[in-house]
Design a protein around this motif. Structure first.
Motif, PDB file in Angstrom:
ATOM      1  N   UNK A  62       3.415   6.904   2.656  1.00 10.46           N
ATOM      2  CA  UNK A  62       3.479   6.021   1.515  1.00 10.46           C
ATOM      3  C   UNK A  62       2.078   5.954   0.910  1.00 10.46           C
ATOM      4  N   UNK A  63       2.027   5.983  -0.414  1.00 11.27           N
ATOM      5  CA  UNK A  63       0.749   5.908  -1.131  1.00 11.27           C
ATOM      6  C   UNK A  63       0.468   4.482  -1.561  1.00 11.27           C
ATOM      7  N   UNK A  64      -0.808   4.228  -1.792  1.00 12.72           N
ATOM      8  CA  UNK A  64      -1.246   2.938  -2.308  1.00 12.72           C
ATOM      9  C   UNK A  64      -1.800   3.135  -3.693  1.00 12.72           C
ATOM     10  N   UNK A  65      -1.491   2.173  -4.584  1.00 14.73           N
ATOM     11  CA  UNK A  65      -2.082   2.201  -5.917  1.00 14.73           C
ATOM     12  C   UNK A  65      -2.625   0.817  -6.241  1.00 14.73           C
ATOM     13  N   UNK A  66      -3.555   0.790  -7.160  1.00  8.65           N
ATOM     14  CA  UNK A  66      -4.152  -0.466  -7.600  1.00  8.65           C
ATOM     15  C   UNK A  66      -3.622  -0.760  -8.993  1.00  8.65           C
ATOM     16  N   UNK A  67      -3.083  -1.951  -9.178  1.00  7.88           N
ATOM     17  CA  UNK A  67      -2.527  -2.346 -10.469  1.00  7.88           C
ATOM     18  C   UNK A  67      -3.115  -3.700 -10.846  1.00  7.88           C
ATOM     19  N   UNK A 103       8.888 -13.865  -4.579  1.00 10.09           N
ATOM     20  CA  UNK A 103       8.846 -13.305  -3.223  1.00 10.09           C
ATOM     21  C   UNK A 103       9.026 -14.388  -2.168  1.00 10.09           C
ATOM     22  N   UNK A 104       8.378 -15.536  -2.374  1.00 10.10           N
ATOM     23  CA  UNK A 104       8.523 -16.635  -1.414  1.00 10.10           C
ATOM     24  C   UNK A 104       9.951 -17.176  -1.417  1.00 10.10           C
ATOM     25  N   UNK A 105      10.557 -17.296  -2.583  1.00  8.78           N
ATOM     26  CA  UNK A 105      11.929 -17.799  -2.663  1.00  8.78           C
ATOM     27  C   UNK A 105      12.904 -16.863  -1.955  1.00  8.78           C
ATOM     28  N   UNK A 106      12.630 -15.567  -2.032  1.00  9.82           N
ATOM     29  CA  UNK A 106      13.497 -14.577  -1.388  1.00  9.82           C
ATOM     30  C   UNK A 106      13.062 -14.269   0.043  1.00  9.82           C
ATOM     31  N   UNK A 107      11.945 -14.883   0.455  1.00 10.68           N
ATOM     32  CA  UNK A 107      11.379 -14.646   1.788  1.00 10.68           C
ATOM     33  C   UNK A 107      11.177 -13.152   2.049  1.00 10.68           C
ATOM     34  N   UNK A 108      10.543 -12.529   1.064  1.00 12.03           N
ATOM     35  CA  UNK A 108      10.252 -11.102   1.145  1.00 12.03           C
ATOM     36  C   UNK A 108       8.796 -10.889   0.763  1.00 12.03           C
ATOM     37  N   UNK A 109       8.202  -9.812   1.229  1.00 13.83           N
ATOM     38  CA  UNK A 109       6.829  -9.503   0.818  1.00 13.83           C
ATOM     39  C   UNK A 109       6.775  -9.147  -0.675  1.00 13.83           C
ATOM     40  N   UNK A 143       7.971  -5.658  -5.632  1.00 20.07           N
ATOM     41  CA  UNK A 143       7.390  -4.722  -6.602  1.00 20.07           C
ATOM     42  C   UNK A 143       8.051  -3.354  -6.485  1.00 20.07           C
ATOM     43  N   UNK A 144       8.236  -2.870  -5.243  1.00 22.21           N
ATOM     44  CA  UNK A 144       8.888  -1.563  -5.061  1.00 22.21           C
ATOM     45  C   UNK A 144      10.299  -1.574  -5.637  1.00 22.21           C
ATOM     46  N   UNK A 145      11.025  -2.662  -5.410  1.00 22.49           N
ATOM     47  CA  UNK A 145      12.388  -2.776  -5.928  1.00 22.49           C
ATOM     48  C   UNK A 145      12.387  -2.777  -7.461  1.00 22.49           C
ATOM     49  N   UNK A 146      11.437  -3.481  -8.045  1.00 25.68           N
ATOM     50  CA  UNK A 146      11.337  -3.536  -9.502  1.00 25.68           C
ATOM     51  C   UNK A 146      11.011  -2.155 -10.082  1.00 25.68           C
ATOM     52  N   UNK A 147      10.124  -1.427  -9.416  1.00 26.84           N
ATOM     53  CA  UNK A 147       9.770  -0.094  -9.880  1.00 26.84           C
ATOM     54  C   UNK A 147      10.960   0.849  -9.747  1.00 26.84           C
TER      55      UNK A 147
END
Length: 72
Positions: A1-6, A20-26, A31-35
């Motif tokens: 897996x690669x890392x990027x800076x945004x 993320x807190x409401x869904x109790x997810x990182x 962000x990955x799901x949105x992408x």
């Protein structure tokens, strides 16, 4: 897996954190799901072949356009 800076505006970071807190997810998972969703949506738009889309139509394209505009 690669890392990027945004760079994100503070308001987006706050909204992302709250989601993320409401869904109790990182945040990274959100962000990955949105992408993934963004890529799927835009990839589909690029795969649509619009050339010769009108070839099987019985009505002339200009006539069709004029008919639609006559409703205005």
């Amino acid at each position: 897996m690669s890392r990027i800076l945004v760079d994100l505006p503070d308001a987006q970071v706050e909204e992302l954190t709250a989601l993320a807190e409401a869904e109790r997810r990182p945040r990274a998972a959100v962000i990955r799901e949105a992408i993934d969703a963004y890529i799927a949506q835009h990839k589909h738009a690029l795969d649509v072949d619009v050339f010769a889309l009108w070839k099987d139509k019985k009505l002339d394209g200009l006539e069709y356009q004029q008919e639609l505009r006559s409703e205005w």
